[in-house]
Scaffold this active site. Structure first.
Site, PDB file in Angstrom:
ATOM      1  N   SER A  11      42.532  34.144 -60.870  1.00 47.10           N
ATOM      2  CA  SER A  11      42.146  33.346 -59.698  1.00 47.10           C
ATOM      3  C   SER A  11      41.600  31.981 -60.111  1.00 47.10           C
ATOM      4  CB  SER A  11      41.072  34.096 -58.907  1.00 47.10           C
ATOM      5  OG  SER A  11      39.950  34.331 -59.739  1.00 47.10           O
ATOM      6  N   CYS A  73      43.260  39.150 -64.566  1.00 47.92           N
ATOM      7  CA  CYS A  73      42.348  39.238 -63.426  1.00 47.92           C
ATOM      8  C   CYS A  73      42.080  40.720 -63.156  1.00 47.92           C
ATOM      9  CB  CYS A  73      42.992  38.597 -62.191  1.00 47.92           C
ATOM     10  SG  CYS A  73      42.022  38.830 -60.687  1.00 47.92           S
ATOM     11  N   GLU A 155      32.631  29.285 -61.321  1.00 53.96           N
ATOM     12  CA  GLU A 155      33.624  28.257 -60.966  1.00 53.96           C
ATOM     13  C   GLU A 155      32.938  26.913 -60.691  1.00 53.96           C
ATOM     14  OE1 GLU A 155      37.102  28.300 -60.742  1.00 53.96           O
ATOM     15  OE2 GLU A 155      37.094  30.294 -61.650  1.00 53.96           O
TER      16      GLU A 155
HETATM   17  N1  DGL Z   1      38.650  36.963 -62.893  1.00 55.85           N
HETATM   18  C1  DGL Z   1      38.818  37.720 -61.671  1.00 55.85           C
HETATM   19  C2  DGL Z   1      38.667  39.199 -61.988  1.00 55.85           C
HETATM   20  O1  DGL Z   1      38.809  39.546 -63.151  1.00 55.85           O
HETATM   21  C3  DGL Z   1      37.883  37.142 -60.672  1.00 55.85           C
HETATM   22  C4  DGL Z   1      38.129  37.560 -59.288  1.00 55.85           C
HETATM   23  C5  DGL Z   1      37.632  36.591 -58.282  1.00 55.85           C
HETATM   24  O2  DGL Z   1      38.256  35.539 -58.146  1.00 55.85           O
HETATM   25  O3  DGL Z   1      36.681  36.945 -57.579  1.00 55.85           O
HETATM   26  O4  DGL Z   1      38.460  40.037 -61.148  1.00 55.85           O
END
Ligand code: DGL
Length: 266
Positions: A11, A73, A155
């Site tokens: 994401s 992710c 982020e």
């Molecule tokens: N890096 C994503 C994961 O491993 C993040 C998810 C998100 O955007 O909330 O779940």
């Protein structure tokens, strides 16, 4: 041999922890990274939305002629792998399963039984970690918790902000009082918080899922004789949101200057 790149997606910035692991384990591989920064966070969205996003990104990577994809992710990995594998005819490796298998192996080797997992809300709701541990070693006690505020703050580049430390203390307080042996960082963003998490849970070993996922991918490429042996290495980054913000933040995560390109979804 196969000199085509590997597709890697998340994401946002979190999948860069997988890119960092790749540069250690398989520095000779080309890759195309996609960060869906216009739609981050995924972690509170419903499964249908996550599936739609996952399909759009896999479609894009397939159009770039990648030889395999790493789903960097945790939220996509624990919710929609079955439909992605059904729909697309290329190897798609998730980041969660190898991490769980690695954790079970070291628990068994060291006779440890208390595991914590932190992840996004949609990952926790999927029940995937609970199900996998129950299937593979029901004697391991597992406690899975959501930490929904982490991804938006990461982020925003607030990794070293005192606000984030306070939030982490609140999320992890129970495990300070009743310690766990291992903590699986069940979201790929969370290794970026390792110093803070470790300072709170001093006697717990933190497990970054990226390492096991990259090793699994490397093994797959080697077994299928599709490692890249060409000296030319491509490293491309695509994001759906703000380019400058991603370039700046991703440099902090990878230590490399990155010039991302824009990707649009139909
Ligand atoms: N890096 C994503 C994961 O491993 C993040 C998810 C998100 O955007 O909330 O779940």
């Amino acid at each position: 041999m196969d000199s085509r790149p590997i597709g890697v997606f998340d994401s946002g910035l979190g999948g860069l922890t997988v890119i960092n692991a790749m540069s250690k384990t398989m520095p000779g591989e080309s890759f195309i990274y996609v960060g869906d920064t216009a739609r981050v966070p995924y972690g509170g969205k419903n499964v249908d939305t996550i599936r739609t996003y996952g399909r759009q990104i896999v479609n894009f990577l397939q159009s770039q002629d990648v030889k395999a994809i790493i789903v960097a992710c945790g939220t996509v990995s624990s919710n929609v792998m079955e439909s992605l594998n059904e729909e697309f005819d290329l190897p798609i490796i998730d980041v969660v399963r190898p991490g769980i298998e690695h954790c079970i192996q070291i628990c068994e080797e060291n006779n440890k039984k208390k595991i914590g997992v932190i992840a996004t809300e949609t990952t926790v709701k999927s029940g995937f970690f609970q199900k996998m541990f129950k299937e593979k070693n029901p004697s391991i006690e597992i406690d899975v918790r959501a930490c929904p505020l982490f991804v938006p703050l990461i982020e925003e580049g607030w990794v070293k902000n005192i606000v984030l430390s306070r939030i982490a203390e609140a999320y992890l307080r129970d495990w300070q009082e009743d310690p766990i042996d291992f903590l699986i960082l069940g979201c790929t963003h969370y290794p970026l918080l390792s110093p803070i998490l470790q300072s709170i849970l001093k006697d717990t070993v933190l497990l970054d899922m990226a390492v096991a996922a990259v090793e699994t991918t490397h093994q797959y490429l080697a077994e299928n004789d599709i490692l890249n042996e060409s000296p030319t290495i491509l490293k491309d980054f695509y994001v759906s949101g703000d380019l400058e913000k991603f370039n700046e933040m991703s440099q902090q995560v990878t230590g490399q200057a990155i010039q991302a390109k824009k990707v649009f979804w139909d």
